[in-house]
Enzyme design. Structure first.
Site, PDB file in Angstrom:
ATOM      1  N   ASN A 115       0.874  -1.171   0.000  1.00  0.00           N
ATOM      2  CA  ASN A 115       0.000   0.000   0.000  1.00  0.00           C
ATOM      3  C   ASN A 115       0.916   1.227   0.000  1.00  0.00           C
ATOM      4  OD1 ASN A 115      -1.776   2.071   0.525  1.00  0.00           O
ATOM      5  ND2 ASN A 115      -2.253   1.436   2.624  1.00  0.00           N
TER       6      ASN A 115
ATOM      7  N   LYS B 264       0.236   4.278  -0.340  1.00  0.00           N
ATOM      8  CA  LYS B 264      -0.368   5.505   0.208  1.00  0.00           C
ATOM      9  C   LYS B 264      -0.065   6.679  -0.739  1.00  0.00           C
ATOM     10  CE  LYS B 264      -0.092   3.382   4.695  1.00  0.00           C
ATOM     11  NZ  LYS B 264      -0.076   3.526   6.131  1.00  0.00           N
TER      12      LYS B 264
ATOM     13  N   GLU C 124      -6.820   4.925   7.775  1.00  0.00           N
ATOM     14  CA  GLU C 124      -6.578   6.346   7.461  1.00  0.00           C
ATOM     15  C   GLU C 124      -7.809   6.949   6.779  1.00  0.00           C
ATOM     16  OE1 GLU C 124      -2.818   5.824   5.444  1.00  0.00           O
ATOM     17  OE2 GLU C 124      -1.925   5.241   7.360  1.00  0.00           O
TER      18      GLU C 124
ATOM     19  N   GLY D 229       2.160   2.471  10.758  1.00  0.00           N
ATOM     20  CA  GLY D 229       3.126   3.556  10.602  1.00  0.00           C
ATOM     21  C   GLY D 229       3.778   3.995  11.900  1.00  0.00           C
TER      22      GLY D 229
ATOM     23  N   SER E  89       3.087  -1.961  10.413  1.00  0.00           N
ATOM     24  CA  SER E  89       4.535  -2.043  10.659  1.00  0.00           C
ATOM     25  C   SER E  89       5.122  -3.427  10.393  1.00  0.00           C
ATOM     26  CB  SER E  89       4.870  -1.569  12.077  1.00  0.00           C
ATOM     27  OG  SER E  89       4.478  -0.208  12.232  1.00  0.00           O
TER      28      SER E  89
ATOM     29  N   GLY F 169       2.702  -1.111   4.290  1.00  0.00           N
ATOM     30  CA  GLY F 169       2.753   0.312   3.969  1.00  0.00           C
ATOM     31  C   GLY F 169       4.184   0.748   3.715  1.00  0.00           C
TER      32      GLY F 169
END
Ligand code: PGA
Length: 255
Positions: free
Chosen positions: A10, A12, A97, A173, A212, A233
């Protein structure tokens, strides 16, 4: 046959034409990762680039969000039909998010998942508890209610068409990761909830862990019985890290 592991990047709101290309090239030339499914969810301005680089290859690509509407006056939104037009194969829905920064409710997340299913795209439905939920021992309850809200929208007949991603909000994150045991507890609970509705779908359902995931913790997480891969991520933006995580999924499959 067990469930095939699935590793999804991902990105982002990160990337550039040049950086993306080197990630695509690196993923396409990597060896030894054929036994797992791999996908990347890229920002929408780069859909065309992803399509050019990845269509017809073993690496899939997808979106990070989709509108629950078909078309019309929804400035800034992207429809499932557009995604299908471009050849996207998956779409994230309900990322924390989006839930926290853009006010997406579980009901809306369910509608988005259904819209993707209608257009033949697999939704990766994200669920996850906050730190407050975990501290007050509400994690499993919150997971059941986020999952139920999605099933209410997609119906039992579509349970076989989704991928779930357990993403504890406190781990995204932050560098904090759920321990393999914490992840397994929630994954097994989610699978059990689905089993109550459809035994066959619960056996096939892939449940990814996200929050994470890094090269040094991926294999222990993916080695858990109900952890079928990861939603990655930060580490998906670094080719070496992402490939190491993909290889951890390969190792977890063969051990
Ligand atoms: P992270 O993000 O790996 O950077 O924690 C995971 C996600 O948000 O999907």
């Amino acid at each position: 046959m067990g469930r095939k592991k699935f590793v999804v990047g991902n990105w982002k709101m990160n990337g550039s034409i040049e950086e993306n290309q080197s990630l695509f090239d690196g993923l396409l030339s990597a060896k030894g990762i054929e036994s797992v499914d791999i996908a990347v969810c890229v920002p929408s301005p780069y859909f065309f680039q992803a399509r050019g680089a990845l269509s017809g290859t073993a690496i899939s690509w997808g979106a990070q969000n989709v509108s629950e509407q078909d078309s019309g006056a929804y400035t800034g939104e992207i429809s499932a039909k557009m995604l299908v037009d471009l050849g996207a194969e998956i779409g994230l829905v309900g990322h924390s998010e989006r839930r926290s920064m853009f006010g997406e409710s579980s009901g809306l997340v369910g509608k988005k998942a259904m819209k993707l299913i209608e257009f033949g795209i697999s939704p990766v439905v994200c669920v996850g508890e906050t730190l407050e939920h975990r501290k007050s021992k509400k994690t499993l309850e919150v997971m059941s209610s986020q999952l139920k809200a999605v099933i209410d929208q997609i119906g039992l007949e579509n349970l076989g068409n989704i991928v779930l991603a357990y993403e504890p909000v406190w781990a995204i994150g932050t560098g904090l990761t759920a321990s393999p045991e914490q992840a397994q507890e929630v994954h097994s609970h989610l699978r059990q909830q689905v089993r109550l509705l459809d035994v066959e779908a619960s056996r096939e359902l892939r449940i990814l862990y996200g929050g994470s995931v890094k090269p040094d913790n991926a294999e222990a997480l993916f080695g858990q019985e109900d952890v079928d891969g990861g939603l990655i991520g930060g580490a998906s933006l670094n080719l070496i890290d992402f490939l190491t995580i993909c290889r951890a999924a390969v190792n977890a499959t063969t051990h």
